[in-house]
Write a protein that holds these residues in place. Sequence first.
Motif, PDB file in Angstrom:
ATOM      1  N   ALA A  12       0.824  -1.203   0.000  1.00  0.00           N
ATOM      2  CA  ALA A  12       0.000   0.000   0.000  1.00  0.00           C
ATOM      3  C   ALA A  12       0.858   1.253   0.000  1.00  0.00           C
ATOM      4  CB  ALA A  12      -0.909  -0.009   1.230  1.00  0.00           C
ATOM      5  N   ALA A  13       0.283   2.345  -0.493  1.00  0.00           N
ATOM      6  CA  ALA A  13       1.007   3.620  -0.547  1.00  0.00           C
ATOM      7  C   ALA A  13       1.434   4.049   0.846  1.00  0.00           C
ATOM      8  CB  ALA A  13       0.112   4.680  -1.171  1.00  0.00           C
ATOM      9  N   LEU A  14       2.654   4.596   0.931  1.00  0.00           N
ATOM     10  CA  LEU A  14       3.205   5.023   2.217  1.00  0.00           C
ATOM     11  C   LEU A  14       3.017   6.511   2.460  1.00  0.00           C
ATOM     12  CD1 LEU A  14       6.584   3.086   2.080  1.00  0.00           C
ATOM     13  CD2 LEU A  14       4.548   2.476   3.356  1.00  0.00           C
ATOM     14  N   GLY A  15       3.243   7.298   1.418  1.00  0.00           N
ATOM     15  CA  GLY A  15       3.223   8.744   1.584  1.00  0.00           C
ATOM     16  C   GLY A  15       4.526   9.217   2.214  1.00  0.00           C
ATOM     17  N   VAL A  16       5.054  10.296   1.712  1.00  0.00           N
ATOM     18  CA  VAL A  16       6.264  10.898   2.260  1.00  0.00           C
ATOM     19  C   VAL A  16       5.925  12.308   2.690  1.00  0.00           C
ATOM     20  CG1 VAL A  16       8.643  11.577   1.808  1.00  0.00           C
ATOM     21  CG2 VAL A  16       7.714   9.514   0.744  1.00  0.00           C
ATOM     22  N   ALA A  17       6.283  12.649   3.903  1.00  0.00           N
ATOM     23  CA  ALA A  17       5.956  13.977   4.423  1.00  0.00           C
ATOM     24  C   ALA A  17       6.578  15.065   3.572  1.00  0.00           C
ATOM     25  CB  ALA A  17       6.448  14.096   5.860  1.00  0.00           C
ATOM     26  N   THR A  18       5.867  16.153   3.405  1.00  0.00           N
ATOM     27  CA  THR A  18       6.434  17.297   2.694  1.00  0.00           C
ATOM     28  C   THR A  18       7.494  17.954   3.566  1.00  0.00           C
ATOM     29  OG1 THR A  18       4.674  18.700   3.564  1.00  0.00           O
ATOM     30  CG2 THR A  18       4.344  17.748   1.388  1.00  0.00           C
ATOM     31  N   PRO A  19       8.427  18.679   2.958  1.00  0.00           N
ATOM     32  CA  PRO A  19       9.493  19.310   3.730  1.00  0.00           C
ATOM     33  C   PRO A  19       8.953  20.189   4.844  1.00  0.00           C
ATOM     34  CG  PRO A  19       9.964  19.422   1.388  1.00  0.00           C
ATOM     35  CD  PRO A  19       8.576  18.883   1.522  1.00  0.00           C
ATOM     36  N   LEU A  20       9.679  20.178   5.951  1.00  0.00           N
ATOM     37  CA  LEU A  20       9.234  20.914   7.125  1.00  0.00           C
ATOM     38  C   LEU A  20       9.638  22.375   7.090  1.00  0.00           C
ATOM     39  CD1 LEU A  20      10.138  18.254   9.833  1.00  0.00           C
ATOM     40  CD2 LEU A  20       7.958  18.619   8.692  1.00  0.00           C
ATOM     41  N   ALA A  21      10.648  22.718   6.277  1.00  0.00           N
ATOM     42  CA  ALA A  21      11.206  24.058   6.377  1.00  0.00           C
ATOM     43  C   ALA A  21      11.297  24.764   5.027  1.00  0.00           C
ATOM     44  CB  ALA A  21      12.589  23.993   7.025  1.00  0.00           C
ATOM     45  N   ALA A  22      10.460  24.366   4.080  1.00  0.00           N
ATOM     46  CA  ALA A  22      10.532  24.992   2.767  1.00  0.00           C
ATOM     47  C   ALA A  22      10.173  26.466   2.863  1.00  0.00           C
ATOM     48  CB  ALA A  22       9.584  24.285   1.807  1.00  0.00           C
ATOM     49  N   GLN A  23      11.000  27.331   2.298  1.00  0.00           N
ATOM     50  CA  GLN A  23      10.794  28.763   2.408  1.00  0.00           C
ATOM     51  C   GLN A  23      10.570  29.409   1.049  1.00  0.00           C
ATOM     52  OE1 GLN A  23      14.426  29.817   4.309  1.00  0.00           O
ATOM     53  NE2 GLN A  23      13.828  29.023   6.304  1.00  0.00           N
ATOM     54  N   GLY A  24      10.778  28.678  -0.028  1.00  0.00           N
ATOM     55  CA  GLY A  24      10.513  29.222  -1.336  1.00  0.00           C
ATOM     56  C   GLY A  24      11.520  30.237  -1.812  1.00  0.00           C
ATOM     57  N   SER A  25      12.747  30.134  -1.361  1.00  0.00           N
ATOM     58  CA  SER A  25      13.776  31.062  -1.816  1.00  0.00           C
ATOM     59  C   SER A  25      15.108  30.334  -1.874  1.00  0.00           C
ATOM     60  CB  SER A  25      13.887  32.259  -0.860  1.00  0.00           C
ATOM     61  OG  SER A  25      14.291  31.834   0.431  1.00  0.00           O
ATOM     62  N   TYR A  26      15.983  30.817  -2.769  1.00  0.00           N
ATOM     63  CA  TYR A  26      17.307  30.230  -2.878  1.00  0.00           C
ATOM     64  C   TYR A  26      18.254  31.272  -3.451  1.00  0.00           C
ATOM     65  CZ  TYR A  26      15.792  29.572  -7.720  1.00  0.00           C
ATOM     66  OH  TYR A  26      15.318  29.777  -8.981  1.00  0.00           O
ATOM     67  N   ALA A  27      19.536  31.076  -3.199  1.00  0.00           N
ATOM     68  CA  ALA A  27      20.544  32.022  -3.668  1.00  0.00           C
ATOM     69  C   ALA A  27      20.827  31.771  -5.138  1.00  0.00           C
ATOM     70  CB  ALA A  27      21.823  31.884  -2.834  1.00  0.00           C
ATOM     71  N   GLU A  28      20.583  32.763  -5.980  1.00  0.00           N
ATOM     72  CA  GLU A  28      20.808  32.589  -7.412  1.00  0.00           C
ATOM     73  C   GLU A  28      22.288  32.447  -7.746  1.00  0.00           C
ATOM     74  OE1 GLU A  28      18.862  35.679  -9.547  1.00  0.00           O
ATOM     75  OE2 GLU A  28      16.847  35.044  -8.938  1.00  0.00           O
ATOM     76  N   SER A  29      23.154  32.779  -6.794  1.00  0.00           N
ATOM     77  CA  SER A  29      24.594  32.598  -6.990  1.00  0.00           C
ATOM     78  C   SER A  29      25.002  31.137  -6.881  1.00  0.00           C
ATOM     79  CB  SER A  29      25.369  33.415  -5.953  1.00  0.00           C
ATOM     80  OG  SER A  29      25.131  32.903  -4.644  1.00  0.00           O
ATOM     81  N   GLY A  30      24.078  30.273  -6.408  1.00  0.00           N
ATOM     82  CA  GLY A  30      24.398  28.861  -6.231  1.00  0.00           C
ATOM     83  C   GLY A  30      25.108  28.550  -4.936  1.00  0.00           C
ATOM     84  N   TRP A  31      25.339  29.581  -4.121  1.00  0.00           N
ATOM     85  CA  TRP A  31      26.001  29.369  -2.827  1.00  0.00           C
ATOM     86  C   TRP A  31      25.600  30.482  -1.881  1.00  0.00           C
ATOM     87  CZ3 TRP A  31      28.966  32.207   0.484  1.00  0.00           C
ATOM     88  CH2 TRP A  31      29.544  31.509   1.560  1.00  0.00           C
ATOM     89  N   ARG A  32      25.461  30.102  -0.624  1.00  0.00           N
ATOM     90  CA  ARG A  32      25.304  31.083   0.453  1.00  0.00           C
ATOM     91  C   ARG A  32      25.841  30.452   1.725  1.00  0.00           C
ATOM     92  NH1 ARG A  32      21.442  29.385   3.835  1.00  0.00           N
ATOM     93  NH2 ARG A  32      19.784  28.018   3.044  1.00  0.00           N
TER      94      ARG A  32
END
Length: 319
Positions: A12-32
């Motif tokens: 049967a399907a297990l389901g995986v929890a969605t991320p707990l800390a997703a903020q919808g932003s990231y560094a466009e430089s590829g590093w922070r």
Amino acid sequence: MIRSLIAAIGIAALGVATPLAAQGSYAESGWRASTDEEKDLREAFEDAQDDWNSRRDGENERYDCVMRWGAWSVIGRMFDDDMIPAISGELMHSYADAQMSHHLSTLIAAEGGNAERVGEKLAYAAVRFAERPENESLETVMEALGKCYVQPLSWSINPNYRLTGPRLFQMLGDQSAYDGFPVWVNSNNARAQFDQYIMDKDFVAAANLGARLHTANDKTTVMWNEVLRASLLSIESGRGLALSDTLLSALSEVWWPRYRRDWASNLLRQKRGLPTGQANRPPLYDPGEEPGWAKQERERYLNGETNYTPCNRWNTYGC
């Protein structure tokens, strides 16, 4: 083969929890720089790699590791911020897939290639995973992944049992498991190639590809922390001279900790026929007490529970 494994673990399907800390932003430089929270999570992950107790290293734990890494691969693809690479490049979905495939390949080898038997045991592990406490903290997850850690240079992955986390969960009956890439990936083809290099343990090719993308101003398809991790593994495996001049030049200027800048600088000077100031290949691991993962690896090898012969500072059987 994969087909026999699929037949054995469909549940049967297990389901995986969605991320707990997703903020919808990231560094466009590829590093922070990592936040304090991310530094704490990295410390939990690394400390857990040293926390090994042979009394709890049973068969169930190894099957649980397949589930843990598979779930982390799914979750890592769903994050819409750059928290995971900021914690560690070694926690990205590509490494999670390889860790999971290593554990799976080793378990199948221990069963004499009987994928059906492994599938039956993995189905029980899936039930255990589904019954884990709700709303696990990220620190708890980091500790679990750290205890399941296998040093990448020791990975032994059977091509017949290379899986991604989403594929594993789909086989387990969860057809909703997200199998795409994180939202910041600009080039799906380049990302897929990078992931393949990681699965193949071709860390040189992975690092060089990531560096080329950054040079071409595609800085997030492969995050800079992933380039750093693949570069370190390349040097540790004695292949540092195969890193591109452009990458070595960048590493000699920005690599942290500072002593790694000397590694890159000396490799670059050696490629150019110039004298070097010190050894250009570091010891595989920093001096200090033997880590828990190395003790675990030796125990499994001596018990005939691995499908590879380890070669590292503490376990030199395959060197």
